[in-house]
Design an enzyme around this catalytic site. Sequence first.
Site, PDB file in Angstrom:
ATOM      1  N   TYR A 117       0.848  -1.183   0.000  1.00 45.62           N
ATOM      2  CA  TYR A 117       0.000   0.000   0.000  1.00 45.62           C
ATOM      3  C   TYR A 117       0.886   1.236   0.000  1.00 45.62           C
ATOM      4  O   TYR A 117       1.636   1.451   0.930  1.00 45.62           O
ATOM      5  CB  TYR A 117      -0.910  -0.039   1.225  1.00 45.62           C
ATOM      6  CG  TYR A 117      -1.842  -1.201   1.142  1.00 45.62           C
ATOM      7  CD1 TYR A 117      -2.915  -1.159   0.256  1.00 45.62           C
ATOM      8  CD2 TYR A 117      -1.637  -2.340   1.887  1.00 45.62           C
ATOM      9  CE1 TYR A 117      -3.770  -2.234   0.144  1.00 45.62           C
ATOM     10  CE2 TYR A 117      -2.493  -3.422   1.777  1.00 45.62           C
ATOM     11  CZ  TYR A 117      -3.560  -3.359   0.903  1.00 45.62           C
ATOM     12  OH  TYR A 117      -4.402  -4.422   0.782  1.00 45.62           O
ATOM     13  N   CYS A 118       0.797   2.012  -1.059  1.00 44.14           N
ATOM     14  CA  CYS A 118       1.695   3.149  -1.202  1.00 44.14           C
ATOM     15  C   CYS A 118       0.910   4.451  -1.204  1.00 44.14           C
ATOM     16  O   CYS A 118      -0.284   4.465  -1.463  1.00 44.14           O
ATOM     17  CB  CYS A 118       2.443   3.077  -2.526  1.00 44.14           C
ATOM     18  SG  CYS A 118       3.306   1.535  -2.737  1.00 44.14           S
ATOM     19  N   THR A 119       1.610   5.544  -0.938  1.00 42.12           N
ATOM     20  CA  THR A 119       1.011   6.871  -1.037  1.00 42.12           C
ATOM     21  C   THR A 119       1.909   7.739  -1.910  1.00 42.12           C
ATOM     22  O   THR A 119       3.119   7.769  -1.695  1.00 42.12           O
ATOM     23  CB  THR A 119       0.882   7.524   0.358  1.00 42.12           C
ATOM     24  OG1 THR A 119       0.159   6.652   1.215  1.00 42.12           O
ATOM     25  CG2 THR A 119       0.177   8.875   0.259  1.00 42.12           C
TER      26      THR A 119
END
Length: 361
Positions: A117-119
Amino acid sequence: MPASTVWRLLLLGLLAAAARGDSTFRRFNMSLDAPPSQRWGPILRQYNIPLLKKFLDEIVRSVAPQWAIHVVNQLAPVLTNILPQPYQEEIEGISKILDVNLGDVLLVNFAYEILGYCTSIVAQDTRGIIYHGRNMDFAFSDILRIITVDIQYVKKDQIAYTGTTFLGFVGLWTGQKPNKFSISGNERAKVNWWKTAIAAILKKSPSPSWLIRDTLSEATNYHEALKKLACTPINANVYFILGGVKQNEGTIITRDLNKPVDIWPLKPAEGQWYRVQTNYDHWKSPPSWDDRRTPANRALNYTMQKNINLNTMFKVLSIRPVLNERTVYTTIMCAARSDYKTIIRSGKTNKLDYKKNYTAA
Ligand SMILES: *[C@@H]1O[C@H](CO)[C@@H](O)[C@H](O)[C@H]1NC(C)=O
Ligand SMILES: *[C@@H]1O[C@H](CO)[C@@H](O)[C@H](O)[C@H]1NC(C)=O
């Protein structure tokens, strides 16, 4: 602590110590003038190869289903005729240096494609300067923190582009072409990931991370990069986040395998001076159990457009849960100034409130 955990930590320590220089982070040059098969040698040989192999194997066995390991190993001899260059030769070179079969290096490369899960954030300040930041979150973050490297891809004594990757991974999820543009990629819906990816590779569609590297290598400006990222067929759904060097040059591209689903540019004239992308389509609400978007938006609102810069971008990417236990690294970029910096994160987070602790001075 169970004995196996102690043993693992000891091995991780050895792998870290094997690398020269800073114990937690390294930047290397890779010569694009060298044949692809020889490019990785000087980098990989700085590490303890047997330990590196052990950890890469651990990642593959945990990420890849048994059938995929079998299929990729069966296909390996054929795939070498299908994979595009320079990736095919770089992968062959890596398999020789590590002394493992080609299928295993391909599996490592596929395993790294399945992002956590990246931002990513792209923003424009009041003077029209574009900043781009990203957190890379992943399982196996303890191993990946040690094998994360920044690579400067050098052609004829000039830095053609810079990227952040894991040892043995030939694609790029984060990179910048100096004075031109910066790109990051975030995972999007990984249903049937292995099946889709293998089928698409056989149709010669590259992985998204290969398209990012191709774009850094080939596109000469923001608009060319946008077109290439939006329209080239790829083997997995993904979000591409692109930042440029001029006003309004920032956008989020939501991708299907064959086409863009949505293009969401900055609109600073309408007060929309930043865009945040996590792992959910921006026109839908994120699930309540994984909302990193709202805290990031709130932190950016508190920061205010006149205060956004690489330092404040880093601070926004450091609030929980945008920063979390699985965050491997944060990269902050400003293509217009050729600034590029990667920071390895410790996995420790605290409940800092952006308003109280981080409002820009
Ligand atoms: C990397 O390449 C650049 C461009 O040629 C050069 O300026 C720099 O000194 C090189 N760095 C190292 C560590 O060799
Ligand atoms: C941030 O500011 C924008 C524009 O004023 C507003 O629409 C949005 O709701 C704010 N977001 C948060 C999370 O505070």
